[in-house]
Structures are given as structure tokens and as C-alpha cells.
Design a protein around this motif. Structure first.
Motif, short mmCIF file in Angstrom:
data_model
loop_
_atom_site.label_atom_id
_atom_site.label_comp_id
_atom_site.label_asym_id
_atom_site.label_seq_id
_atom_site.Cartn_x
_atom_site.Cartn_y
_atom_site.Cartn_z
N THR A 188 -2.65 7.85 2.42
CA THR A 188 -1.50 8.60 1.90
C THR A 188 -1.70 10.10 2.13
O THR A 188 -2.78 10.63 1.88
CB THR A 188 -1.32 8.34 0.38
OG1 THR A 188 -1.27 6.94 0.17
CG2 THR A 188 -0.06 8.99 -0.15
N SER B 290 -1.97 3.92 -4.18
CA SER B 290 -0.69 3.45 -3.62
C SER B 290 -0.41 2.03 -4.07
O SER B 290 0.75 1.66 -4.31
CB SER B 290 -0.72 3.54 -2.10
OG SER B 290 -0.94 4.87 -1.71
N ILE C 244 2.45 3.01 1.68
CA ILE C 244 1.58 2.23 2.57
C ILE C 244 0.22 2.05 1.91
O ILE C 244 -0.38 3.02 1.43
CB ILE C 244 1.38 2.94 3.93
CG1 ILE C 244 2.73 3.11 4.63
CG2 ILE C 244 0.40 2.17 4.80
CD1 ILE C 244 2.66 3.97 5.87
N ASP D 18 2.80 9.17 -6.16
CA ASP D 18 1.57 8.73 -5.50
C ASP D 18 1.11 9.89 -4.62
O ASP D 18 1.93 10.59 -4.02
CB ASP D 18 1.88 7.49 -4.65
CG ASP D 18 0.65 7.01 -3.89
OD1 ASP D 18 -0.49 7.27 -4.34
OD2 ASP D 18 0.83 6.36 -2.84
MG LIG Z 1 -2.53 5.85 -0.89
#
Ligand SMILES: [Mg+2]
Ligand SMILES: Nc1nc2c(ncn2[C@@H]2O[C@H](COP(=O)(O)OP(=O)(O)OP(=O)(O)O)[C@@H](O)[C@H]2O)c(=O)[nH]1
Length: 435
Positions: free
Chosen positions: A250, A229, A242, A269
Motif C-alpha cells: 500500500t 489492508s 490490495i 488504510d
Molecule cells: Mg496494505
């Protein structure tokens, strides 16, 4: 008689100018009933007040009349160029709807009429839609080329070749007593084989044109906490995902669209790969794997100071993986042949972008021969190929002829030489109102 249609041709909102376009046999009614212009000179802008049907002033506008057949749609077209304000456009549209025979345009209806009136073929219409949708420079160039007929030229040439072969064969069927000379039938077969090879080559382009139109899919994959991320945020240059030191942050796939050297890229992501009993995380992992599978390019991220990475590249094509060591800022020895970055400090990210840029250009760059840009083209060409193959194995000349006729039909669907309501409905439903 066709309805006269109208729609805003510019995006709604505040602007210097807003254009409302009207097309159809009665388009001049709008000029007569809502302006003080009489007998407008073709293609010449004239300033006039615009008023409601019962005479209340709306705005001042430039009025332009494009008589048929030399207009965009091939019908009479009128443009009202008013000031760009929501209330102005709203009342203008409202009044137009009151004129007999007038109705709001459907999606893509102006372009559809242009196609139906022979002003452009279907691939040009699609090129126009893509040109408007183009977000990057290379997409714009591809769309413009298609709008200018680059694809149509190829398909029409092949269509013509088939027509030629068919004409010859039909003549033979009509005069069966005449022997079909061996050298001529060999010539026909050669022609079909040659065409088949050309189409095959056109189809085997690594989906270059389709990918340039849709965007190349890149997935960031790796173990939890590898910094996926963080890398995503750095590539996007904003805070989209985040980041936290908790492994398994995630869950959903998060996408951003980027423009890399003029090429469109969609970066995803994903959840960190690991075995987990936690239901939501497990779903995230499943989605991450699916994304890795679908992606054109995988950025496989490893935490450099982690223990040995347990994750495996799960049978993905190694060609599409760039292995990357992250958190270079925390590790001193980096001379091991790996690609090092720090998503946190930005170290190595420019080099990574360069590497991605090269990959993307290699996969998407426009070639001298134009590429097909839609699944619709691909399906029709594959159908054409099937009939060509079948024609070469046909036991009788009548069956061979029928196959070639079907092959020609499949080609004709791409440019619109063969048109059906359904086909046009499907194509133009993706257009905007006003196009
Ligand atoms: Mg992540
Ligand atoms: N020192 C350092 N820390 C980093 C770097 N990249 C990420 N981190 C830290 O590593 C932790 C995990 O980062 P994330 O980007 O959330 O990792 P992730 O791979 O998305 O993790 P999951 O979503 O849980 O799979 C955070 O505390 C980040 O600040 C880096 O290059 N250097």
C-alpha cells in the motif's frame, strides 16, 4: 423585482414522480402558460396536463400552489409533480426558462430566499442541508435538531443578553452626569463573565458536533505486512485495498466511509511504516504518518508472529491508539493481555468493532445541550469570546461598549441576524441546486 427561479427538487433519473419547484413573484405564470389549471386553490393538488408554451403536450402532473408568505421560500411557490423521467424534466425546465422573468435557480437559492424572507435562520438552513446530506442515523438526528432551531435558540439567547447589557450601558453614556452605581457595574461585569463561561463550555465540547457531521477519522497504522489492508477490507466488507505478501504494497491512503451503530466513520488504510530509500514508498510512509497525526483514533496493527515490531508510535497521544495483534490464527498463546484478531479469518473482529463502536459513541454521541456543527460557528464564537475578554479589560466605558457591540455582531453572524452578501454566498455555495 426578484427573478422567478426554478429547479428540480428531486434527484434526476427514472422515478415514479419528479418534482420541479418554482419560486418568485411570477410563479403563477408557469401555471397559466403551461397547464389547464385556472385560479389554483392554495395548497391543494390538482391534476392537469402540462404542455409547452406553444401547446405541445409534455405529461400529466399534479400542480400545487403555495401562496406567499406561507411557503417554503416566503414567495409564491408552484410545484409541478410530473412522472419521473429525464426527458420530461428536461423539456419542462427548457420551457420554464422561456417564460419572461424566469431563470434556473442557483445552488441553495430556494433556502437562501427562505432565510432572506425570515422563514428560517442560518443555522436552521444549515441544519436542513445537513439533514439532506445525513448518511447515518445519528447525523440525521443532529441535523433535525439544528433545523428545528436548537442552536439558534442558544445563540439568540446570548445575543439577547448582550443586547440587554448594551442598552443599559448606552443609556449610561447618554447621561454621563449620573454616577454609575458600583453594584450595577458589578452586575454588568458578572453578566459578561457568566456569558463568557457559557460560551467557553459550549466551545470545549471535544468538537463533538463537528465530528458527528464530518465523520470520525480512524487510521490503520503499522509495519509493512502487518495486515492493515486485510483489516481494512474486513471492516469495509469488500475488497477495497490490495493485499499481498510483498511488504510495502500500500502506498496511497485509501479511505472508506462506514456507519458504526449510526455514527459516521472514515477508515483510512495506509502504507506500512519503515525506513525506505524507495521514493514512492517513502512518500506513502510520510502520508501514513500525517494521517496518524490527524486521526481521531488509530488502530495500531502488529504482526503477532513477526519479530519484535520496530515501529514506534511516534509521540501520538496514547489515548487515541488501540494496539492490536493481528494474525491470531497463526499463533497459539494469546493470553498476554493484548487485543488479538485475525484479519484473515475474522476472529476477534466483532470484538474490535464493539470496541471502536464504544469509542465512537463516547466521542460523538449527542448531548442534552446541542453542539455547534461547523467551523463557521466555532470561529464566530471565538471572535465573540475575544471581544468579551477585551471588554472586561477596557479602560473606558465607551471602549467597553464598542467591544460588546462587536461581540454581539459576531454572534449575530451565526444565526444571520447580521447578514452580508459574502457570508450568504459562502454558506449557500455548498448547497445543491434545487435546495
Ligand atoms: Mg496494505
Ligand atoms: N495468516 C494470516 N495472514 C494474514 C492476516 N492478515 C493479513 N495476512 C497476510 O499478510 C500479508 C500482508 O497483508 P496486507 O493486508 O497486505 O498487509 P499490509 O499491512 O497492508 O501491508 P503493506 O500494505 O505492505 O504495509 C498477506 O499475505 C495477507 O494475506 C491474518 O490475520 N492471518
Amino acid at each position: 423585482m426578484n427573478a422567478t427561479i426554478f429547479a428540480p427538487a428531486t434527484a434526476l433519473g427514472k422515478a415514479g414522480v419528479a418534482v420541479v419547484r418554482i419560486s418568485g413573484p411570477q410563479a403563477l405564470q408557469a401555471v397559466d402558460q403551461m397547464t389547464s389549471v385556472q385560479n389554483p386553490i392554495p395548497r391543494k393538488a390538482v391534476l392537469s396536463e402540462v404542455h409547452t408554451l406553444d401547446g405541445m403536450p409534455i405529461d400529466e402532473a399534479l400542480i400545487i400552489f403555495f401562496p406567499m408568505p406561507n411557503s417554503f421560500t416566503g414567495e409564491n411557490v408552484v410545484e409541478f409533480q410530473t412522472h419521473g423521467g429525464r426527458a420530461i424534466t428536461a423539456i419542462l425546465l427548457n420551457e420554464l426558462a422561456k417564460i419572461d422573468g424566469f431563470r434556473p435557480a442557483e445552488r441553495g437559492e430556494f433556502t437562501r430566499r427562505a432565510v432572506e424572507n425570515g422563514k428560517m435562520d442560518l443555522t436552521a438552513a444549515e441544519g436542513l442541508a445537513d439533514l439532506i446530506d445525513a448518511e447515518t442515523e445519528q447525523q440525521r438526528r443532529q441535523a433535525l435538531r439544528q433545523m428545528n432551531g436548537a442552536l439558534a435558540q442558544i445563540y439568540e439567547r446570548w445575543h439577547g443578553d448582550l443586547k440587554h447589557v448594551l442598552a443599559w450601558m448606552e443609556a449610561y453614556i447618554d447621561f454621563p452626569e449620573e454616577e454609575i452605581p458600583d453594584n450595577v457595574s458589578a452586575e454588568v461585569r458578572d453578566k459578561i463573565i457568566f456569558l463568557k463561561e457559557e460560551i467557553e463550555k459550549h466551545l470545549n465540547d471535544g468538537r463533538r458536533g463537528e465530528r458527528l457531521r464530518d465523520g470520525l477519522q480512524i487510521a490503520i497504522i503499522g509495519a509493512p505486512n502487518a495486515g492493515k489492508s486485510s483489516l481494512m477490507n474486513r471492516l469495509a466488507q469488500r475488497d477495497v485495498a490490495i493485499v499481498s505478501s510483498t511488504a510495502g504494497t500500500t502506498r496511497d491512503v485509501i479511505e472508506v466511509r462506514l456507519d458504526i451503530n449510526g455514527y459516521p466513520v472514515i477508515v483510512a488504510d495506509t502504507a506500512g511504516l519503515r525506513d525506505t530509500a524507495e521514493e514512492i514508498e517513502a512518500e506513502g510512509v510520510r502520508r501514513a504518518k500525517a494521517r496518524a497525526e490527524e486521526a481521531d483514533l488509530v488502530l495500531w496493527l502488529t504482526d503477532a508472529n513477526g519479530l519484535k515490531d520496530e515501529t514506534e508510535t511516534q509521540g501520538l497521544d496514547p489515548e487515541k491508539i488501540i494496539p492490536i495483534m493481528n494474525k491470531a490464527d497463526q499463533v497459539s498463546s494469546q493470553n498476554d493481555g493484548n487485543f488479538w484478531i485475525s484479519a484473515k479469518t475474522g476472529q476477534g473482529v466483532d470484538a474490535l468493532l464493539k470496541k471502536i463502536g464504544k469509542y465512537v459513541e463516547d466521542k460523538l454521541s449527542m448531548q442534552e445541550e446541542p453542539s455547534l456543527t461547523r467551523l463557521r460557528h466555532r470561529s464566530a464564537l471565538e471572535e465573540c469570546m475575544e471581544f468579551l475578554k477585551s471588554s472586561l479589560n477596557a479602560p473606558e466605558i465607551e471602549l467597553m461598549t464598542e467591544d460588546l457591540r462587536m461581540a454581539m455582531r459576531a454572534l449575530g453572524k451565526i444565526t444571520g441576524q447580521v447578514q452580508t452578501e459574502e457570508l450568504l454566498d459562502v454558506i449557500f455555495k455548498d448547497f445543491c441546486i434545487g435546495k
